[in-house]
Design a protein around this motif. Structure first.
Motif, short mmCIF file in Angstrom:
data_model
loop_
_atom_site.label_atom_id
_atom_site.label_comp_id
_atom_site.label_asym_id
_atom_site.label_seq_id
_atom_site.Cartn_x
_atom_site.Cartn_y
_atom_site.Cartn_z
N ALA A 7 -14.95 88.85 -87.81
CA ALA A 7 -14.05 87.72 -85.94
C ALA A 7 -13.23 86.87 -86.60
CB ALA A 7 -14.60 88.09 -85.22
N PHE A 8 -13.91 85.31 -86.89
CA PHE A 8 -13.00 84.35 -87.68
C PHE A 8 -11.81 84.42 -88.82
CE2 PHE A 8 -17.29 81.45 -87.12
CZ PHE A 8 -17.35 81.74 -85.49
N ILE A 9 -12.37 85.89 -89.22
CA ILE A 9 -11.19 86.04 -90.79
C ILE A 9 -10.16 86.57 -89.46
CG2 ILE A 9 -10.57 87.79 -92.21
CD1 ILE A 9 -13.80 88.03 -93.26
N VAL A 10 -9.94 86.75 -88.39
CA VAL A 10 -8.69 87.80 -87.90
C VAL A 10 -8.31 86.34 -86.59
CG1 VAL A 10 -7.38 89.18 -87.12
CG2 VAL A 10 -8.81 89.92 -88.18
N ALA A 11 -8.95 85.81 -85.93
CA ALA A 11 -8.37 85.21 -84.96
C ALA A 11 -8.63 84.01 -85.04
CB ALA A 11 -10.40 84.80 -83.69
N VAL A 12 -8.96 83.26 -86.31
CA VAL A 12 -8.71 81.50 -86.64
C VAL A 12 -6.61 81.52 -86.89
CG1 VAL A 12 -9.17 79.71 -88.24
CG2 VAL A 12 -10.78 81.34 -87.44
N PRO A 13 -7.22 82.60 -88.29
CA PRO A 13 -5.03 82.48 -88.17
C PRO A 13 -4.15 83.15 -87.24
CG PRO A 13 -5.97 84.23 -89.48
CD PRO A 13 -7.57 83.72 -88.96
N PRO A 33 -0.78 70.45 -91.56
CA PRO A 33 -2.38 70.33 -92.19
C PRO A 33 -2.84 71.05 -90.82
CG PRO A 33 -1.01 68.05 -90.86
CD PRO A 33 -0.43 69.46 -91.81
N VAL A 34 -2.20 71.33 -89.71
CA VAL A 34 -3.02 72.16 -88.84
C VAL A 34 -3.16 73.43 -89.72
CG1 VAL A 34 -3.17 73.94 -87.30
CG2 VAL A 34 -2.55 71.33 -86.52
N GLY A 35 -1.92 74.45 -90.06
CA GLY A 35 -2.25 75.52 -90.89
C GLY A 35 -2.67 75.49 -91.90
N LEU A 36 -2.86 74.77 -93.01
CA LEU A 36 -3.37 74.33 -93.94
C LEU A 36 -5.85 74.68 -93.63
CD1 LEU A 36 -3.70 73.46 -97.07
CD2 LEU A 36 -4.02 71.46 -96.21
N LEU A 37 -5.54 73.87 -92.21
CA LEU A 37 -7.37 74.51 -91.74
C LEU A 37 -7.44 75.06 -91.49
CD1 LEU A 37 -9.70 72.56 -90.91
CD2 LEU A 37 -8.59 71.97 -88.91
N GLY A 38 -6.57 75.77 -90.49
CA GLY A 38 -6.35 77.44 -90.13
C GLY A 38 -6.82 78.66 -91.82
N LEU A 39 -6.09 78.59 -92.06
CA LEU A 39 -5.48 78.80 -93.96
C LEU A 39 -7.31 78.44 -94.71
CD1 LEU A 39 -2.52 79.58 -95.11
CD2 LEU A 39 -4.35 81.06 -93.80
N GLY A 40 -7.43 77.44 -94.33
CA GLY A 40 -9.09 77.00 -94.89
C GLY A 40 -9.63 77.62 -95.01
N LEU A 41 -9.98 77.97 -92.87
CA LEU A 41 -11.24 78.47 -92.60
C LEU A 41 -11.41 79.71 -92.56
CD1 LEU A 41 -11.77 76.44 -88.79
CD2 LEU A 41 -12.90 75.87 -90.85
N LEU A 110 9.87 74.67 -89.35
CA LEU A 110 9.28 74.29 -89.67
C LEU A 110 8.08 75.02 -88.93
CD1 LEU A 110 8.41 70.88 -91.06
CD2 LEU A 110 8.54 72.11 -92.43
N GLY A 111 7.98 74.97 -87.60
CA GLY A 111 6.80 75.25 -86.62
C GLY A 111 7.08 77.53 -87.20
N ALA A 112 8.31 77.79 -86.90
CA ALA A 112 8.72 79.15 -87.16
C ALA A 112 8.47 79.72 -88.75
CB ALA A 112 10.31 79.43 -87.04
N ILE A 113 8.72 79.24 -89.60
CA ILE A 113 8.18 79.57 -90.87
C ILE A 113 6.76 79.81 -91.29
CG2 ILE A 113 8.53 77.68 -91.88
CD1 ILE A 113 9.60 79.55 -93.93
N TYR A 114 6.32 78.69 -90.28
CA TYR A 114 4.41 78.34 -90.71
C TYR A 114 3.99 79.09 -89.52
CZ TYR A 114 4.66 74.40 -93.83
OH TYR A 114 4.94 72.89 -95.21
N GLY A 115 4.44 79.69 -88.60
CA GLY A 115 3.73 80.45 -87.74
C GLY A 115 3.71 81.92 -88.18
N LEU A 116 5.20 82.31 -88.92
CA LEU A 116 5.58 83.69 -89.36
C LEU A 116 5.13 83.83 -90.75
CD1 LEU A 116 8.91 83.69 -88.55
CD2 LEU A 116 7.35 85.44 -87.93
N GLN A 117 4.15 82.80 -91.47
CA GLN A 117 3.45 82.77 -92.85
C GLN A 117 2.22 83.07 -92.11
OE1 GLN A 117 4.31 79.81 -95.69
NE2 GLN A 117 6.20 80.08 -95.63
N LEU A 118 1.59 82.32 -90.67
CA LEU A 118 0.49 82.37 -90.54
C LEU A 118 -0.05 83.81 -89.99
CD1 LEU A 118 -0.39 78.81 -89.27
CD2 LEU A 118 -1.58 79.94 -91.13
N LEU A 119 1.33 84.45 -89.28
CA LEU A 119 0.94 85.49 -88.25
C LEU A 119 1.12 87.15 -89.63
CD1 LEU A 119 3.56 85.85 -85.53
CD2 LEU A 119 1.05 85.99 -85.65
#
Length: 496
Positions: A7-13, A33-41, A110-119
């Motif tokens: 569940a973490f694998i999908v929920a965290v990012p 840094p927040v995105g890095l933490l999310g992808l790290g988890l 920054l918010g748009a491109i980082y958020g889209l990459q995470l999605l």
């Protein structure tokens, strides 16, 4: 806590993406840094889950505790455990690498491109882990729509290329959805394990044959399998370099994984390879894909665009290797899937480094670049050696299995195509390196004084690239262990 790793694998990012979107409005400096933490988890969860599967066997996880077919089930074996680890680790490395280029090109978004990459990463991870055919479609659309948006953020013709990708990608998704609809009509379930059980008694059904064919066509279109590749070269070459370095290594490879999952674990090898008997035809399509992709790559004068055609060749390798229908071919296809994620990542990261300092990456613009950017070019050389198939890089070992599979299957056309494309790859990259290095010597001989001042990309872009280049050798050295512990356990006994 480790019981909920799937569940973490999908929920965290996913949750991190929404948080990053919000931070883009409130505190832009926190997006990275927040995105890095999310992808790290997410990467920690994926690697942990792969180790658990290697130690204890496949893992099944029911979201919300609902039993299939009523609820959504996640299923992880060594095959998708490996793909999950490859997606999350490569996305984590890319996140670190791309930060300077993202800051330079998208300071106000920054918010748009980082958020889209995470999605986008969330969609790929979800497609890989899910055991539900319709849930896979939903996550495929999440990944695709975010990819369209990311590509459209580029300049000049990027928006038009993205629109073309929208049209072609939507057709591919509709084909897949239509195939899933046929399967649901005939079986009343969307759970992949249930589908595999119920389809055993429906092998003679024309509706199932139609479902199989249109599902495959949809997936081939999404992975850009020649001649359904028209959207890929423009989309990837016009995308901003931080975007192309994320999408190019992952999208087509995940679609190849989905094809393997659907063929082996939904329809089953008895149906896909014996009942329909279309394996030889698909291998010949792969032969055409490899040869045509190589020729089209040879016609290019721009490094980034040339690499987009190399992707078409690599897709042909994996599709052809899988449809050889023997143990060696499937081993080669699955191993090449893993290797190609990191080979393509390294190639597009190197191009991103070059584009950070140079106005473009046409062959003429790469003149003298070895002396200016030695580390980036050195990493590109290592990546090129792996794409060509030189030991001990990982590309050699997966190509070896593919060649062996072609020989065992008597598919000499595929064998010749593999050798032909490897020779073409030597020419492709030699042209690039000759222009980037030897032309500088010609200038010196003419008594000119070329500028050899080193002007590398930022350290934050060089170090991750060198890590990926070293990883190509590490993957090659540990190929035997990867094959014995990860690849062979997921190949059905019928192929041994």
């Amino acid at each position: 806590m480790t019981d909920h790793l799937p569940a973490f694998i999908v929920a965290v990012p996913l949750l991190t993406a929404f948080l990053v979107f919000a931070l883009g409005w409130l505190r832009r400096e926190l997006c990275f840094p927040v995105g890095l933490l999310g992808l790290g988890l997410a990467a920690w969860s994926c690697v942990g889950l792969l180790l658990e599967v290697l130690g204890s066997g496949p893992v099944t996880y029911r979201l919300g505790g609902w039993e299939a077919p009523w609820g959504i089930e996640y299923f992880v074996d060594t095959l998708n455990g490996m793909v999950l680890a490859a997606i999350s680790v490569s996305a984590f490395i890319h996140w670190i690498w791309s930060a300077p280029a993202v800051k330079l090109q998208f300071q106000d978004r920054l918010g748009a491109i980082y958020g889209l990459q995470l999605l986008f990463v969330t969609g790929l991870l979800g497609m890989t882990i899910t055991g539900d055919a319709f849930n896979l479609y939903v996550l495929l659309e999440i990944a695709s729509i975010t990819a369209y948006a990311l590509i459209a953020m580029g300049e000049q013709r990027a928006a038009l290329s993205s629109l073309n990708y929208v049209f072609m990608g939507t057709v591919g998704a509709c084909f897949y959805l239509l195939g899933v609809g046929y399967l649901y009509i005939m079986t009343g379930t969307l759970n992949m394990a249930d589908l595999a059980r119920l389809l055993t008694g429906l092998h003679g059904s024309r509706a199932i044959q139609v479902a199989f064919v249109i599902t495959m066509v949809g997936l081939w279109l999404k992975m850009a399998f020649f001649p359904l590749h028209g959207w890929l070269p423009n989309a990837y070459s016009h995308a901003p370099s931080p975007v192309s370095a994320l999408i190019a290594p992952l999208m087509t490879k995940v679609m190849v994984y989905v094809m393997i999952r659907i063929d082996l674990y939904v329809f089953g090898p008895a149906y896909s390879f014996q009942k329909l008997g279309m394996d030889r035809a698909v291998v010949w399509l792969a032969v055409i894909a490899v040869i045509m992709g190589s020729i089209m790559a040879l016609a290019q004068k721009n490094l980034k665009r040339m690499l987009t055609y190399v992707i078409l060749v690599e897709v042909g390798y994996m599709v052809g290797g899988f449809w050889l229908g023997n143990r060696s071919g499937m081993t080669g296809a699955i191993l090449h899937l893993l290797n190609d994620v990191f080979m393509t990542l390294g190639a597009f990261m190197a191009v991103g480094n070059l584009l950070y300092r140079l106005p473009g990456c046409s062959f003429g613009e790469l003149r003298d670049v070895f002396s200016k950017m030695p580390f980036s070019m050195g990493a590109l050389v290592a990546t090129a050696l792996s794409i060509v198939g030189v030991p001990p890089t990982c590309g050699f070992f997966s190509k070896w299995y593919l060649l062996l599979g072609a020989l065992e299957a008597g598919q000499y056309g595929f064998l010749i195509a593999l050798i032909f494309s490897s020779l073409i790859s030597v020419v492709l990259f030699f042209r690039v390196f000759e222009g980037a290095f030897f032309r500088a010597q010609t200038h010196e001989n003419a008594h000119h004084q070329p500028d050899h001042t080193m002007e590398e990309a930022p350290v934050q872009m060089v170090v991750p690239l060198l890590v990926v280049a070293a990883g190509l050798v590490a993957l090659g050295i540990f190929s035997a262990e990867i094959v014995s512990t990860i690849v062979e356990p997921v190949i059905p006994p019928a192929f041994f």
